[in-house]
Design an enzyme around this catalytic site. Structure first.
Site, PDB file in Angstrom:
ATOM      1  N   ASP A 460     -35.639  66.195 -10.502  1.00 19.22           N
ATOM      2  CA  ASP A 460     -36.308  64.992  -9.991  1.00 19.22           C
ATOM      3  C   ASP A 460     -35.336  63.814 -10.131  1.00 19.22           C
ATOM      4  OD1 ASP A 460     -38.242  63.126  -9.118  1.00 19.22           O
ATOM      5  OD2 ASP A 460     -39.855  64.232 -10.092  1.00 19.22           O
ATOM      6  N   ASP A 576     -39.015  63.050  -0.855  1.00 15.61           N
ATOM      7  CA  ASP A 576     -40.166  62.379  -1.449  1.00 15.61           C
ATOM      8  C   ASP A 576     -40.246  60.948  -0.915  1.00 15.61           C
ATOM      9  OD1 ASP A 576     -42.326  62.003  -3.126  1.00 15.61           O
ATOM     10  OD2 ASP A 576     -41.138  61.790  -4.953  1.00 15.61           O
ATOM     11  N   GLU A 579     -43.174  58.032   3.261  1.00 13.91           N
ATOM     12  CA  GLU A 579     -44.296  57.573   4.098  1.00 13.91           C
ATOM     13  C   GLU A 579     -43.903  56.484   5.112  1.00 13.91           C
ATOM     14  OE1 GLU A 579     -45.365  59.952   1.027  1.00 13.91           O
ATOM     15  OE2 GLU A 579     -44.560  57.962   0.654  1.00 13.91           O
ATOM     16  N   ARG A 658     -43.097  65.263   1.228  1.00  8.54           N
ATOM     17  CA  ARG A 658     -44.390  64.696   0.849  1.00  8.54           C
ATOM     18  C   ARG A 658     -45.155  64.194   2.063  1.00  8.54           C
ATOM     19  NH1 ARG A 658     -45.193  60.159  -3.828  1.00  8.54           N
ATOM     20  NH2 ARG A 658     -44.604  58.692  -2.169  1.00  8.54           N
ATOM     21  N   ASP A 674     -49.247  63.470  -5.913  1.00 11.84           N
ATOM     22  CA  ASP A 674     -49.321  63.086  -7.322  1.00 11.84           C
ATOM     23  C   ASP A 674     -50.741  63.236  -7.852  1.00 11.84           C
ATOM     24  OD1 ASP A 674     -46.671  62.517  -6.993  1.00 11.84           O
ATOM     25  OD2 ASP A 674     -46.916  60.348  -6.907  1.00 11.84           O
ATOM     26  N   HIS A 732     -45.323  70.967 -12.217  1.00 12.53           N
ATOM     27  CA  HIS A 732     -44.575  69.706 -12.157  1.00 12.53           C
ATOM     28  C   HIS A 732     -45.422  68.609 -12.765  1.00 12.53           C
ATOM     29  CE1 HIS A 732     -42.006  66.517 -10.725  1.00 12.53           C
ATOM     30  NE2 HIS A 732     -42.874  66.068  -9.843  1.00 12.53           N
TER      31      HIS A 732
END
Length: 998
Positions: A460, A576, A579, A658, A674, A732
C-alpha cells in the site's frame, strides 16, 4: 373492509356475525401481547421525533433505547426516532379505510403508507389513512403511481402548481408531495409518424407546452429505436441539432440484418405518446414509458417507465440493504465518489444497469449508458424514474430470457470480463500500515510457519517515499526490491498500489513522472483548458491529475509503469483513489459560480455538491468537461493500466481498480472499498459481490475482516471463511488498526483459516474454469440462488447465501455467536460438501437450520454437476503441479456434467491463441466420459487424475471399468451414504471412460 382477515370468509347475516366474533377474538388474542407502537419505516422524515439528541447515535445505541433506526441523507433528519403508536394516531370513529378489499394485513397496509391497528372494534378499519385530507388525495392520486415533479429540495404548493403539477401531502417517506398529473401539459408528442430506418425506427418529438422545470428545454428531439440483435434493442433520445456528450463506449450492432427479434416495439399516440417494448413470446410489456412525462432540457433529463414486476436487481455502486431492491420510492444517486460504504450513499463506481425478473420468471436487463451525475427512483407501481443532468438518454435492453442469458448479452455489448492470471485466484494479503520491511517480512513469515496458503502480497502507499507514485521508501523499506525477488522465488507474487495524482512541488529535476507529464501537457486542466487543475491528496505539496482520456496520457502512464518495473519487480497494479479523489472541494482556488459547477438540479448524491471531494465540474479533459467525464475517470485509467501491466510483466495483466464504470470488467477487477469491521458488512459484501457479477465485473471481493475499525477474533475468523469464497480473496486493513492477518491470532485461528483456504485451493480448477466461461461467454462466476432457480420465488430475496457457478452453494455464518445457519434448499439434489451425504428430500424448498461450528462454513454441491479439483498447496505455483480429481454429484436421473479449462495460468491471450486444454465431462447411463475438446497446452503432459468421487449412487457396483480395464477392488471405496471414491492414474490430456456395472 381492511379488518376482514383473508381466512375469514362468510355468507349470510348470522353466520357473518359468528365468524366476525371468532375473527375478532383471534385478532384480540394476537394483539393483546403486542404493543401498537412500531417502527414505521415509511414514516415521512419530517414527522420523526428524535430519540437520540445526544451525540454518538448508532444503530446499537438506538435500539437499546427501544427506538427506531433508519438512516436518512438529508441533514437534520434524525436517524434514531421514537416509535409511533399507530392505534393512537387517529381515533377509531375518524378512521377511513385504506384497504377496502379483502386480504388486508399489516405489510400490505404499510406498503400503502397507511396505519395498522388491529382491535376488537369490528366496525373500525384496521388499515386506515393518516387523515381525511390524505385519504381524499390518495384515493384520487394513488401514492404508488406518483412521479416527482419537484425532485430538488424546497417544494411548496405554490411552486408545484405553477409547474402544472399536483400538490398532495402524505406522511409516507419518499412519496412525492408534488407530482405530475396524468393529463398535464408536460412532455413531448410526435411531430410526424415514425420513420423506418435501416436498423429500426426514428420518431421526431416536439415539446407539448411552455412549462419548464429547470429551463432550457430542447425541442425538437429525436428518438431512434435500433434492433441490434435478436435479443438486444437500443433506444436513444437526443438533440438532433446539437451534439451532446455521449459515453465513448462502442457497442456494435449485429452485422446480420435478417434476424427475427424476440421483441416487438409499439408507439401509441393517445393523449400522450407511449413507447412500449414487448416480449414477443409471452406478450409481457417489459418497458412502457409515457413520453408525455419526458423532460429533455440542457441540464435536466427525466424519463419514467413502468416495469413488469418488483423483482429488480442492480444499479450501483451503493451499499444496498438487500440484493432484491426495495421499491417504496427509494432513490439512488450515481456519481463516482471517494466514500466508505454506508447506506444510501453513491460510492466509487457508476453502473446504471438493472435486471428484472418478470412475473412468469423470464428475465431481462436494461442499461442507461450515461456518465453524468444521475439518480434513479424505484417506485411501487412498479416503475423506475431516471434523471440525469447531461448527455443523452441511451438505453439498451437485453431480452434474456434467463438471468444468465441477460448477463451474457450485456457483456457481449460492453466487453467480456478479463481472464485473470491463475495466481490471482490464490489468497492475498495487504495492509495499509506495515510501515517497514521488517513488519512486512514478519507477517509473511508467520503465515508461512502456519502453512496458510498465501499467493499474493501487496504494497500500500506506505511502501512509497512520501506517498509519491513510482518510488519506494529506501529507509523504512530498504531492500524491498530484493525481498520481492525472494517472494517470487518462493512462488509468490507482488502487487503495487498507484494513485491517480502526482505532486507538482518536488524540487526541479528530482521527480521525473511529474516533469515528463508536465512536458507532455497531460493533466486535467482548469476551465481555460490550459492550466492544470491543482488539488490536494496524499503526496506532499499540491497535486495534479493525469487525464487518462488523453491518448498521450496513456502512453506516459505505460512508460512510467514499465520504468518502475525495473525498480520493483511487481506482478500487478492496484489503482486506488481514482474517482478521482481530492481532499478539497474542487481545485484551487475553488469552483467558480456557473451552471456547470452549480447546476439547477443536483441528483441525489452525498453532500449535494458535484465538486465535493473531487475536481470542479468545469475542469477540462480531452473528451470534454469533467461535468460529463467525472465518472469515467477510473474506467479510463484502467485501460492503459491493463496494457501497462501486460507490457511491463510480459504476462497476463492484473489490475484492481476502486472506481469502475460500464465496461470496466474487460480490463480490471474491483474490491468493495473501505468497508468496516462489522458483522453487517459481511452480509453487505455478498450483496455487492452478486451485483458486480451482474455488472460484468466477476473478479470481485471485499476486504476480509474489514478495512476500517478494529476486528474481533470471531468476526475475522468467520470472515476468513466467507472470504475464502470471494473470487478476489484478500485480507486488508487500515493504518492505525491492529494487525488482522490469519497468522496473528494464534494456532486455532490459523488452523481454521488454513482449512477454509485449502478448500478454496482444492476448488481452484473449478473457479478458473468459471472465469474461462466468463471471459469467453460472459457467464457470471458468483451468482444468487435466484439466478439458477428463477421459477422459485423464495430464491428471489436470498442474499445471505450464494453460488459458485451453478454447482456450489456457500452458506456462511454472518452473525456473532451463531453456531448454525438457516439454509434454503431449492428443488434439486444437494450433497454435503464435507461428507458427500445427500440432503434429505424433506429439506427441499424449505429453510433448514444447519450446524455451523466455529471451524466450519457449510457448503453444498448441487446434483447434476461435475467439479474438477486439484490437491491444494501453499501457493498456486505448487498446487498447479499436483494431481487432479473430479467430484461428480449426480442428479435425480443419475446424470451430471462439467468441464475443465487449463493453460499455463499467466500467458497473454492464451484463450485467443488456442494454447489451452479444454475437457468436457458427462456422466450418464452409469458411465463417466471425459472428452478432450481442445488440447493446445503443452504443459499438460505431467498432470494426471488421481481421484474420482461420485455422490448419489444408490448401491455398490459389482465391477468398474476404466477405458475397458477393470479397476481393482482395493482402488475403490463405497460408503453407505452413496459416495464412491476411486483411486486412479490417468493423464489429464487423455480421454477417459469409466463405467459401473451391477
Amino acid at each position: 373492509m381492511s379488518h376482514a382477515m383473508s381466512k375469514c370468509h362468510f355468507s349470510g347475516t348470522m353466520r357473518a356475525i359468528r365468524f366476525l366474533r371468532v375473527c375478532s377474538m383471534v385478532l384480540a388474542a394476537l394483539v393483546q401481547s403486542v404493543s401498537s407502537s412500531s417502527c414505521l419505516a415509511p414514516l415521512a422524515p419530517q414527522l420523526r421525533k428524535d430519540c437520540h439528541p445526544d451525540p454518538g447515535a448508532s444503530e446499537a445505541s438506538c435500539l437499546a433505547r427501544n427506538c427506531c433506526w433508519s438512516p436518512w441523507k438529508t441533514p437534520g433528519i434524525p436517524w434514531c426516532f421514537e416509535k409511533v403508536d399507530s392505534c393512537s394516531v387517529v381515533p377509531e370513529p375518524q378512521r377511513i379505510d385504506c384497504h377496502p378489499e379483502s386480504g388486508a394485513n399489516e405489510a400490505a397496509c404499510m406498503s400503502r403508507g397507511c396505519h395498522w391497528c388491529a382491535s376488537e372494534n369490528t366496525t373500525a378499519p384496521f388499515c386506515f389513512y393518516n387523515s381525511e385530507e390524505e385519504a381524499t388525495c390518495s384515493m384520487k392520486f394513488p401514492i404508488q403511481n406518483r412521479v416527482d415533479c419537484h425532485p430538488q429540495p424546497g417544494a411548496s404548493r405554490e411552486v408545484c402548481e405553477a409547474k402544472g403539477c399536483v400538490w398532495c401531502s402524505t406522511t409516507v417517506a419518499n412519496v412525492p408531495w408534488c407530482f405530475y398529473p396524468a393529463d398535464g401539459p408536460h412532455g413531448y408528442t410526435m411531430k410526424d409518424v415514425p420513420q423506418k430506418t435501416a436498423q429500426g425506427w426514428r420518431v421526431t418529438l416536439i415539446k407539448r407546452g411552455t412549462i419548464s422545470l429547470f429551463g432550457n428545454d430542447i425541442s425538437p428531439i429525436v428518438m431512434d429505436v435500433e434492433f441490434h440483435t435478436k435479443d438486444r434493442l437500443r433506444f436513444k433520445i437526443y438533440d438532433p441539432n446539437n451534439k451532446r456528450f455521449e459515453v465513448p463506449l462502442n457497442i456494435e450492432s449485429s452485422s446480420n440484418v435478417s434476424f427475427e427479434p424476440n421483441y416487438d416495439v409499439e408507439f401509441i399516440n393517445d393523449r400522450t405518446l407511449q413507447f412500449r417494448v414487448i416480449r414477443k413470446k409471452t406478450r409481457t410489456i417489459l418497458w412502457q414509458t409515457t413520453l408525455g412525462g419526458l423532460i429533455f432540457s440542457n441540464q435536466y433529463i427525466q424519463l419514467m417507465t413502468s416495469v413488469p414486476s418488483t423483482s429488480i436487481y442492480g444499479f450501483g455502486e451503493h451499499e444496498h440493504p438487500s440484493f432484491k431492491h426495495d421499491m417504496n420510492y427509494v432513490r439512488y444517486g450515481m456519481f463516482s465518489r471517494d466514500q466508505s460504504p454506508v447506506a444510501l450513499s453513491n460510492l466509487y463506481g457508476v453502473h446504471p444497469f438493472y435486471m428484472c425478473i418478470e412475473k412468469d420468471f423470464n428475465a431481462h436487463g436494461v442499461l442507461l449508458l450515461n456518465s453524468n451525475a444521475q439518480d434513479v427512483t424505484l417506485s411501487p407501481s412498479p416503475s423506475l424514474t431516471f434523471r440525469t443532468i447531461g448527455g443523452i438518454l441511451d438505453f439498451y435492453m437485453f431480452l434474456g430470457p434467463t438471468p444468465e442469458n441477460v448477463i451474457q448479452q450485456y457483456t457481449e455489448a460492453i466487453g467480456r470480463p478479463f481472464m485473470p492470471p491463475y495466481w490471482s485466484l490464490g489468497f492475498q494479503l495487504s495492509r495499509w500500515g506495515y510501515n517497514s520491511i521488517d513488519v512486512l517480512e514478519k507477517t509473511v513469515e508467520r503465515l508461512r510457519q502456519y502453512d496458510i496458503p498465501h499467493d499474493v502480497q501487496y504494497g500500500d502507499i506506505d511502501y512509497m517515499e512520501r506517498q509519491l507514485d513510482f518510488t519506494y521508501d529506501k529507509a523504512n523499506f530498504a531492500g524491498l526490491p530484493e525481498y520481492i525477488k525472494k517472494l517470487k522465488s518462493d512462488g509468490m507474487h507482488y502487487v503495487i498500489i498507484l494513485d491517480p495524482f502526482l505532486t507538482k512541488d518536488e524540487p526541479q529535476g528530482t521527480y521525473r513522472p511529474y516533469e515528463l507529464g508536465q512536458e507532455l501537457g497531460i493533466w486535467v486542466n482548469n476551465s481555460d483548458g490550459i492550466t492544470p487543475a491543482v488539488g490536494k491528496a496524499w503526496p506532499p505539496g499540491d497535486s495534479v491529475y493525469p487525464d487518462y482520456t488523453n491518448p498521450k496520457t496513456a502512453e506516459w502512464w505505460i512508460q512510467m509503469c514499465m520504468e518502475f518495473k525495473n525498480i520493483l519487480d511487481y506482478d500487478g497494479i492496484w489503482i486506488d483513489m481514482n474517482e478521482p479523489s481530492n481532499f478539497q472541494n474542487g481545485q484551487q482556488p475553488g469552483c467558480e459560480e456557473n451552471h456547470l459547477n452549480y447546476p439547477p438540479y443536483v441528483p441525489d448524491i452525498t453532500g449535494g455538491l458535484l465538486a465535493e471531494k473531487t475536481l470542479c465540474p468545469n475542469s477540462k479533459t480531452y473528451l470534454g468537461y469533467h461535468y460529463d467525464t467525472h465518472s469515467l475517470f477510473g474506467w479510463s485509467q484502467a485501460i492503459p493500466t491493463f496494457y501497462a501491466s501486460q507490457n511491463a510483466t510480459g504476462k497476463r495483466a492484473f489490475v484492481l481498480s476502486r472506481s469502475t464504470f460500464v465496461g470496466s470488467g474487460k480490463y480490471t477487477g474491483h474490491w468493495l472499498g473501505d468497508n468496516f469491521s462489522r458483522w453487517r458488512d459481511m452480509h453487505m459484501s455478498i450483496i455487492g459481490m452478486l451485483e458486480f457479477n451482474l455488472f460484468g465485473i466477476p473478479y470481485i471481493g471485499a476486504d476480509i475482516c474489514g478495512f476500517n475499525e478494529e476486528t474481533t477474533y470471531e468476526l475475522c475468523l468467520r470472515w476468513m471463511q466467507l472470504g475464502a469464497f470471494y473470487p478476489f480473496s484478500r485480507n486488508h486493513n487500515a493504518i492505525g488498526m491492529k494487525e488482522q492477518d490469519p497468522g496473528v491470532f494464534g494456532e486455532e485461528f490459523a488452523a481454521i483459516s488454513r482449512s477454509a483456504l485449502r478448500i478454496r485451493y482444492l476448488l481452484l480448477p473449478y473457479l478458473y474454469t468459471l472465469f474461462y466461461h466468463s471471459h469467453v461467454s460472459g457467464n457470471t462466476v458468483v451468482r444468487g440462488l435466484m439466478h439458477e432457480f428463477t421459477s422459485d420465488p423464495q430464491t428471489h430475496g436470498i442474499d445471505r447465501a450464494f453460488l459458485w457457478g451453478p454447482a456450489l452453494m456457500i452458506t456462511p455464518v454472518l452473525e456473532e455467536g451463531a453456531r448454525s445457519v438457516y439454509v434454503y434448499f431449492p428443488e434439486a439434489s444437494w450433497f454435503d460438501f464435507y461428507t458427500g451425504e445427500r440432503v434429505s428430500p424433506s429439506w427441499l424448498k424449505k429453510s433448514v437450520e444447519v450446524p455451523a461450528p466455529l471451524d466450519v462454513i457449510p457448503l453444498f454441491i448441487r446434483g447434476g454437476y461435475i467439479l474438477p479439483t486439484q490437491f491444494p498447496a501453499r501457493t498456486t505455483v505448487l498446487s498447479r503441479l499436483n494431481p487432479f480429481s473430479l467430484i461428480i454429484a449426480l442428479d435425480e436421473h443419475g446424470e451430471a456434467s462439467g468441464s475443465l479449462f487449463w493453460d499455463d495460468g499467466d500467458s497473454i491471450d492464451s484463450v485467443e491463441r488456442g494454447e489451452y486444454l479444454y475437457v468436457e465431462y458427462k456422466f450418464s447411463n452409469r458411465a463417466l466420459k471425459a472428452t478432450v475438446i481442445k488440447n493446445g497446452y503443452n504443459g499438460i503432459t505431467t498432470l494426471a487424475y488421481s481421484t474420482i468421487q461420485i455422490l448419489g449412487f444408490t448401491s455398490k457396483p459389482n465391477v468398474i471399468f476404466m477405458n475397458g480395464k477393470t479397476i481393482p477392488s482395493n482402488r475403490m471405496q463405497y460408503n453407505s451414504n452413496g459416495k464412491i471414491t476411486l483411486w486412479i492414474s490417468a493423464p489429464l490430456s487423455q480421454e477417459l471412460t469409466i463405467s459401473f456395472e451391477y
